[in-house]
Design a protein around this motif. Structure first.
Motif, PDB file in Angstrom:
ATOM      1  N   GLY A 201       0.788  -1.223   0.000  1.00 64.01           N
ATOM      2  CA  GLY A 201       0.000   0.000   0.000  1.00 64.01           C
ATOM      3  C   GLY A 201       0.823   1.277   0.000  1.00 64.01           C
ATOM      4  N   GLU A 202       2.148   1.146   0.066  1.00 64.36           N
ATOM      5  CA  GLU A 202       3.013   2.326   0.073  1.00 64.36           C
ATOM      6  C   GLU A 202       3.886   2.358  -1.172  1.00 64.36           C
ATOM      7  OE1 GLU A 202       5.137   3.265   3.643  1.00 64.36           O
ATOM      8  OE2 GLU A 202       3.642   2.260   4.888  1.00 64.36           O
ATOM      9  N   LYS A 203       4.102   3.575  -1.684  1.00 59.56           N
ATOM     10  CA  LYS A 203       4.950   3.762  -2.851  1.00 59.56           C
ATOM     11  C   LYS A 203       6.417   3.724  -2.426  1.00 59.56           C
ATOM     12  CE  LYS A 203       6.008   7.525  -5.835  1.00 59.56           C
ATOM     13  NZ  LYS A 203       5.582   8.743  -6.490  1.00 59.56           N
ATOM     14  N   ALA A 204       7.207   2.886  -3.102  1.00 61.71           N
ATOM     15  CA  ALA A 204       8.626   2.760  -2.777  1.00 61.71           C
ATOM     16  C   ALA A 204       9.449   3.004  -4.039  1.00 61.71           C
ATOM     17  CB  ALA A 204       8.924   1.369  -2.233  1.00 61.71           C
ATOM     18  N   THR A 205      10.522   3.766  -3.905  1.00 58.61           N
ATOM     19  CA  THR A 205      11.421   4.004  -5.027  1.00 58.61           C
ATOM     20  C   THR A 205      12.282   2.768  -5.225  1.00 58.61           C
ATOM     21  OG1 THR A 205      11.487   6.378  -4.668  1.00 58.61           O
ATOM     22  CG2 THR A 205      13.314   5.425  -5.901  1.00 58.61           C
ATOM     23  N   LEU A 206      12.246   2.242  -6.444  1.00 52.08           N
ATOM     24  CA  LEU A 206      13.082   1.099  -6.779  1.00 52.08           C
ATOM     25  C   LEU A 206      14.442   1.554  -7.298  1.00 52.08           C
ATOM     26  CD1 LEU A 206      10.454  -1.060  -8.695  1.00 52.08           C
ATOM     27  CD2 LEU A 206      11.201  -1.326  -6.321  1.00 52.08           C
ATOM     28  N   HIS A 207      14.415   2.606  -8.119  1.00 51.71           N
ATOM     29  CA  HIS A 207      15.659   3.038  -8.751  1.00 51.71           C
ATOM     30  C   HIS A 207      15.454   4.414  -9.378  1.00 51.71           C
ATOM     31  CE1 HIS A 207      19.598   2.493 -10.484  1.00 51.71           C
ATOM     32  NE2 HIS A 207      19.149   2.639 -11.704  1.00 51.71           N
ATOM     33  N   LEU A 208      16.469   5.252  -9.253  1.00 51.11           N
ATOM     34  CA  LEU A 208      16.513   6.511  -9.973  1.00 51.11           C
ATOM     35  C   LEU A 208      17.418   6.272 -11.173  1.00 51.11           C
ATOM     36  CD1 LEU A 208      15.581   9.449  -9.998  1.00 51.11           C
ATOM     37  CD2 LEU A 208      17.632  10.034  -8.706  1.00 51.11           C
ATOM     38  N   LEU A 209      16.841   6.275 -12.365  1.00 49.62           N
ATOM     39  CA  LEU A 209      17.605   5.951 -13.558  1.00 49.62           C
ATOM     40  C   LEU A 209      18.679   6.995 -13.838  1.00 49.62           C
ATOM     41  CD1 LEU A 209      14.901   4.293 -13.935  1.00 49.62           C
ATOM     42  CD2 LEU A 209      15.362   4.451 -16.361  1.00 49.62           C
ATOM     43  N   GLN A 210      19.795   6.518 -14.325  1.00 54.70           N
ATOM     44  CA  GLN A 210      20.905   7.355 -14.746  1.00 54.70           C
ATOM     45  C   GLN A 210      20.951   7.335 -16.275  1.00 54.70           C
ATOM     46  OE1 GLN A 210      22.783   8.991 -12.350  1.00 54.70           O
ATOM     47  NE2 GLN A 210      21.231   8.091 -11.020  1.00 54.70           N
ATOM     48  N   PRO A 211      21.534   8.361 -16.898  1.00 49.69           N
ATOM     49  CA  PRO A 211      21.654   8.327 -18.359  1.00 49.69           C
ATOM     50  C   PRO A 211      22.302   7.019 -18.817  1.00 49.69           C
ATOM     51  CG  PRO A 211      22.196  10.498 -17.559  1.00 49.69           C
ATOM     52  CD  PRO A 211      22.041   9.615 -16.336  1.00 49.69           C
ATOM     53  N   GLY A 212      21.686   6.411 -19.816  1.00 51.98           N
ATOM     54  CA  GLY A 212      22.141   5.119 -20.329  1.00 51.98           C
ATOM     55  C   GLY A 212      21.370   3.945 -19.759  1.00 51.98           C
ATOM     56  N   ASP A 213      20.623   4.160 -18.641  1.00 50.82           N
ATOM     57  CA  ASP A 213      19.837   3.084 -18.041  1.00 50.82           C
ATOM     58  C   ASP A 213      18.637   2.744 -18.908  1.00 50.82           C
ATOM     59  OD1 ASP A 213      21.502   2.704 -15.882  1.00 50.82           O
ATOM     60  OD2 ASP A 213      20.206   3.735 -14.435  1.00 50.82           O
ATOM     61  N   LEU A 214      18.158   1.518 -18.748  1.00 51.60           N
ATOM     62  CA  LEU A 214      17.076   0.986 -19.568  1.00 51.60           C
ATOM     63  C   LEU A 214      15.766   0.904 -18.787  1.00 51.60           C
ATOM     64  CD1 LEU A 214      18.996  -2.083 -21.083  1.00 51.60           C
ATOM     65  CD2 LEU A 214      18.983   0.293 -21.897  1.00 51.60           C
ATOM     66  N   ALA A 215      14.662   1.015 -19.517  1.00 51.17           N
ATOM     67  CA  ALA A 215      13.324   0.795 -18.967  1.00 51.17           C
ATOM     68  C   ALA A 215      12.498   0.111 -20.052  1.00 51.17           C
ATOM     69  CB  ALA A 215      12.676   2.123 -18.564  1.00 51.17           C
ATOM     70  N   GLY A 216      11.441  -0.561 -19.658  1.00 55.47           N
ATOM     71  CA  GLY A 216      10.576  -1.231 -20.620  1.00 55.47           C
ATOM     72  C   GLY A 216      11.115  -2.575 -21.083  1.00 55.47           C
ATOM     73  N   ILE A 217      12.006  -3.154 -20.314  1.00 57.50           N
ATOM     74  CA  ILE A 217      12.672  -4.390 -20.724  1.00 57.50           C
ATOM     75  C   ILE A 217      11.689  -5.546 -20.857  1.00 57.50           C
ATOM     76  CG2 ILE A 217      14.424  -6.097 -20.069  1.00 57.50           C
ATOM     77  CD1 ILE A 217      15.904  -3.759 -18.637  1.00 57.50           C
ATOM     78  N   ILE A 218      10.759  -5.661 -19.926  1.00 56.56           N
ATOM     79  CA  ILE A 218       9.841  -6.811 -19.901  1.00 56.56           C
ATOM     80  C   ILE A 218       9.107  -6.970 -21.230  1.00 56.56           C
ATOM     81  CG2 ILE A 218       7.737  -7.770 -18.842  1.00 56.56           C
ATOM     82  CD1 ILE A 218      10.170  -8.067 -17.058  1.00 56.56           C
ATOM     83  N   THR A 219       8.425  -5.934 -21.683  1.00 55.40           N
ATOM     84  CA  THR A 219       7.665  -6.078 -22.930  1.00 55.40           C
ATOM     85  C   THR A 219       8.579  -6.104 -24.151  1.00 55.40           C
ATOM     86  OG1 THR A 219       7.262  -3.692 -23.077  1.00 55.40           O
ATOM     87  CG2 THR A 219       5.573  -5.038 -21.966  1.00 55.40           C
ATOM     88  N   PHE A 220       9.745  -5.472 -24.063  1.00 53.05           N
ATOM     89  CA  PHE A 220      10.684  -5.486 -25.186  1.00 53.05           C
ATOM     90  C   PHE A 220      11.157  -6.904 -25.491  1.00 53.05           C
ATOM     91  CE2 PHE A 220      15.060  -5.120 -26.890  1.00 53.05           C
ATOM     92  CZ  PHE A 220      14.776  -4.427 -28.057  1.00 53.05           C
TER      93      PHE A 220
END
Length: 165
Positions: A71-90
């Motif tokens: 029920g609480e929002k937790a930060t997993l990661h603050l992306l740095q330039p060059g970091d990836l997102a959307g890997i699962i569906t890619f």
């Protein structure tokens, strides 16, 4: 800085292209687009498939990955330039498997690599596709290692605090 320069600079600083030579990075850059996100704009959300099959690479700005845990929002990661997102569906997963929310904290630019465009590269540039996918695996491995270390740290903390509650 031109968009082409931004793409090349970002790719050269990403784990995605660690094994590629400059000429191969330039070939890859030809199939990448840039999208600008405003601060507060969502890039990915659980169940949302608007950017399905697209790998995102942070070029500029601050982007945060969060999840709702207990029920609480937790930060997993603050992306740095060059970091990836959307890997699962890619890599072929469904939008239902997305559990993190990715939001632009500041105005940000993301490189977008569509899976179908990368797959079309297979016939003419199979080595580039192979090395890019190795880069994706290395990036995921880094995420898993970081999460495992955090889990161990949390377990150690809980153990050390054991009798103090």
């Amino acid at each position: 800085m031109t968009m082409d320069d931004l793409i090349l600079q970002t790719l050269r600083n990403s784990t995605l292209t660690e094994e590629l030579r400059d000429a191969e990075i330039e070939e890859l850059a030809n199939i990448i687009t840039v999208h600008e996100y405003n601060a507060g704009e969502y890039l990915l959300q659980p169940g949302n498939s608007t950017l399905r099959n697209t790998l995102m690479i942070l070029a500029t700005g601050e982007v945060e990955a969060t999840a709702t845990l207990g029920g609480e929002k937790a930060t997993l990661h603050l992306l740095q330039p060059g970091d990836l997102a959307g890997i699962i569906t890619f890599v072929g997963g469904s939008a239902a498997q997305i559990s993190a929310t990715v939001v632009a904290k500041t105005n940000s630019k993301m490189l977008l690599l569509d899976r179908s465009r990368l797959e079309s590269f297979l016939s003419t540039n199979p080595a580039i596709v192979y090395y890019v996918m190795r880069g994706v695996v290395r990036h995921v491995h880094g995420i898993v290692r970081r999460m495992n270390m955090q889990s161990v740290e949390m377990s150690n903390y809980i153990y050390q605090q054991g009798g103090r509650y």
